[in-house]
Design a protein around this motif. Sequence first.
Motif, PDB file in Angstrom:
ATOM      1  N   GLY A 272       3.782  85.727  68.165  1.00  0.00           N
ATOM      2  CA  GLY A 272       4.180  84.711  69.124  1.00  0.00           C
ATOM      3  C   GLY A 272       4.838  83.502  68.492  1.00  0.00           C
ATOM      4  O   GLY A 272       5.436  82.677  69.204  1.00  0.00           O
ATOM      5  N   ARG A 273       4.716  83.370  67.163  1.00  0.00           N
ATOM      6  CA  ARG A 273       5.355  82.267  66.453  1.00  0.00           C
ATOM      7  C   ARG A 273       6.172  82.801  65.280  1.00  0.00           C
ATOM      8  O   ARG A 273       6.201  82.206  64.220  1.00  0.00           O
ATOM      9  CB  ARG A 273       4.289  81.273  65.931  1.00  0.00           C
TER      10      ARG A 273
ATOM     11  N   VAL B 135      21.498  72.125  66.275  1.00  0.00           N
ATOM     12  CA  VAL B 135      21.123  70.707  66.184  1.00  0.00           C
ATOM     13  C   VAL B 135      19.653  70.528  65.826  1.00  0.00           C
ATOM     14  O   VAL B 135      19.095  69.462  66.026  1.00  0.00           O
ATOM     15  CB  VAL B 135      21.455  69.967  67.496  1.00  0.00           C
ATOM     16  N   GLU B 136      19.026  71.549  65.269  1.00  0.00           N
ATOM     17  CA  GLU B 136      17.637  71.448  64.837  1.00  0.00           C
ATOM     18  C   GLU B 136      17.588  71.065  63.363  1.00  0.00           C
ATOM     19  O   GLU B 136      18.330  71.622  62.548  1.00  0.00           O
ATOM     20  CB  GLU B 136      16.898  72.771  65.044  1.00  0.00           C
ATOM     21  N   THR B 137      16.705  70.155  63.007  1.00  0.00           N
ATOM     22  CA  THR B 137      16.562  69.757  61.606  1.00  0.00           C
ATOM     23  C   THR B 137      15.669  70.712  60.829  1.00  0.00           C
ATOM     24  O   THR B 137      15.813  70.845  59.618  1.00  0.00           O
ATOM     25  CB  THR B 137      15.989  68.340  61.511  1.00  0.00           C
ATOM     26  N   ALA B 138      14.731  71.393  61.511  1.00  0.00           N
ATOM     27  CA  ALA B 138      13.821  72.303  60.811  1.00  0.00           C
ATOM     28  C   ALA B 138      13.158  73.243  61.802  1.00  0.00           C
ATOM     29  O   ALA B 138      12.970  72.901  62.974  1.00  0.00           O
ATOM     30  CB  ALA B 138      12.757  71.518  60.046  1.00  0.00           C
ATOM     31  N   THR B 139      12.807  74.433  61.332  1.00  0.00           N
ATOM     32  CA  THR B 139      11.990  75.367  62.104  1.00  0.00           C
ATOM     33  C   THR B 139      10.914  75.921  61.177  1.00  0.00           C
ATOM     34  O   THR B 139      11.102  76.011  59.964  1.00  0.00           O
ATOM     35  CB  THR B 139      12.814  76.531  62.679  1.00  0.00           C
ATOM     36  N   LEU B 140       9.795  76.334  61.767  1.00  0.00           N
ATOM     37  CA  LEU B 140       8.665  76.837  61.000  1.00  0.00           C
ATOM     38  C   LEU B 140       8.011  77.961  61.786  1.00  0.00           C
ATOM     39  O   LEU B 140       7.739  77.810  62.989  1.00  0.00           O
ATOM     40  CB  LEU B 140       7.659  75.716  60.753  1.00  0.00           C
ATOM     41  N   GLY B 141       7.791  79.088  61.133  1.00  0.00           N
ATOM     42  CA  GLY B 141       7.162  80.220  61.810  1.00  0.00           C
ATOM     43  C   GLY B 141       6.674  81.242  60.807  1.00  0.00           C
ATOM     44  O   GLY B 141       6.691  81.016  59.595  1.00  0.00           O
ATOM     45  N   TRP B 142       6.255  82.403  61.318  1.00  0.00           N
ATOM     46  CA  TRP B 142       5.644  83.432  60.474  1.00  0.00           C
ATOM     47  C   TRP B 142       6.655  84.515  60.117  1.00  0.00           C
ATOM     48  O   TRP B 142       7.430  84.965  60.965  1.00  0.00           O
ATOM     49  CB  TRP B 142       4.437  84.052  61.181  1.00  0.00           C
ATOM     50  N   ALA B 143       6.651  84.923  58.857  1.00  0.00           N
ATOM     51  CA  ALA B 143       7.577  85.933  58.346  1.00  0.00           C
ATOM     52  C   ALA B 143       6.783  87.040  57.655  1.00  0.00           C
ATOM     53  O   ALA B 143       5.579  86.912  57.402  1.00  0.00           O
ATOM     54  CB  ALA B 143       8.569  85.297  57.367  1.00  0.00           C
ATOM     55  N   ALA B 144       7.446  88.138  57.338  1.00  0.00           N
ATOM     56  CA  ALA B 144       6.792  89.273  56.689  1.00  0.00           C
ATOM     57  C   ALA B 144       6.395  88.901  55.265  1.00  0.00           C
ATOM     58  O   ALA B 144       7.247  88.499  54.471  1.00  0.00           O
ATOM     59  CB  ALA B 144       7.722  90.480  56.674  1.00  0.00           C
ATOM     60  N   PRO B 145       5.120  89.031  54.897  1.00  0.00           N
ATOM     61  CA  PRO B 145       4.688  88.607  53.560  1.00  0.00           C
ATOM     62  C   PRO B 145       5.199  89.494  52.431  1.00  0.00           C
ATOM     63  O   PRO B 145       5.299  89.037  51.291  1.00  0.00           O
ATOM     64  CB  PRO B 145       3.154  88.669  53.649  1.00  0.00           C
TER      65      PRO B 145
END
Length: 302
Positions: A27-28, A36-46
Amino acid sequence: MFKNARLYRLDTPFPLDATELEERLGGRRFRPCGPVETATLGWAAPLGEDTAALVHAVSGCFLICARKQERLLPSAAVAEALDERVGELEAGEARDVGRAERRRLREQIINEMLPRAFTRSRRTLLYVDTEAGWLVLDAASEKQAEEIVSLLRETLESLPAKLPDPDKTPATVMTSWLLDGVAPADFVPADACELRDADDNSSVVRCSGQDLSSDEILNHMRAGKRATKLALEWDERLTFTLADDLSIKRLRVGDALLEDLDNEDLDPAMRLDAEFAILALQMRQLIARLDEVFGLAPRDLQ
């Protein structure tokens, strides 16, 4: 695989299995920055971008990865563009530009420049040890760790994880190990440390490649300085630098434990899986020893 380790004790048993955790993280899932976004943060494949799973489970440990992408917009470039825009307005309209208008112009310039700005990504590995009850992050700073813990807490809606609050002051214990030569047999001081004055935190001595039992080093501690960072070898299995907040840096698994990974037939994902299995087991045992030595009761997060 991990160069650092920041520890958080779980107050209650971790309530999710690997499948449930995968669903929550989905979900994240990480997405790149918009125009126009300065940053994004989420989950990625380890295990890397060539894999899809967001959770990798080994021996009761769930390995996950947070990815942050930021747009690089140098403040100097924004300031230069703002000065040019203000100069044009003041010259063309024969008036002064006030503070409120400068702020609006600055926001306008940022919105214009953001879509053309370069991006930079950072991956942070972490894992939940569901058997031992610890969360371990490969974060170089407390700020980075807190950002990822906050993301995990928001994703799971609840995460009873707290920083350790040791019964024994780590700086006092590590100072005694050096000054009195009373380190446990499985914790061998190496050749680097950081010494700080107990009454003046700005007074610091950093030593590298030194004999820590020499009078030159010991005299600093006799004069009141305490060991706030100490390079250690633990049981011939791990080497690292332990700080007085019990964070670990320069973490390295002993060569003897990695001999089986020299097989050239291992693909990158298989190698990461094997490295994580070794690391997680050794860290579980190391944290248990740190708990015995310092008493790692949790403390509330700020």
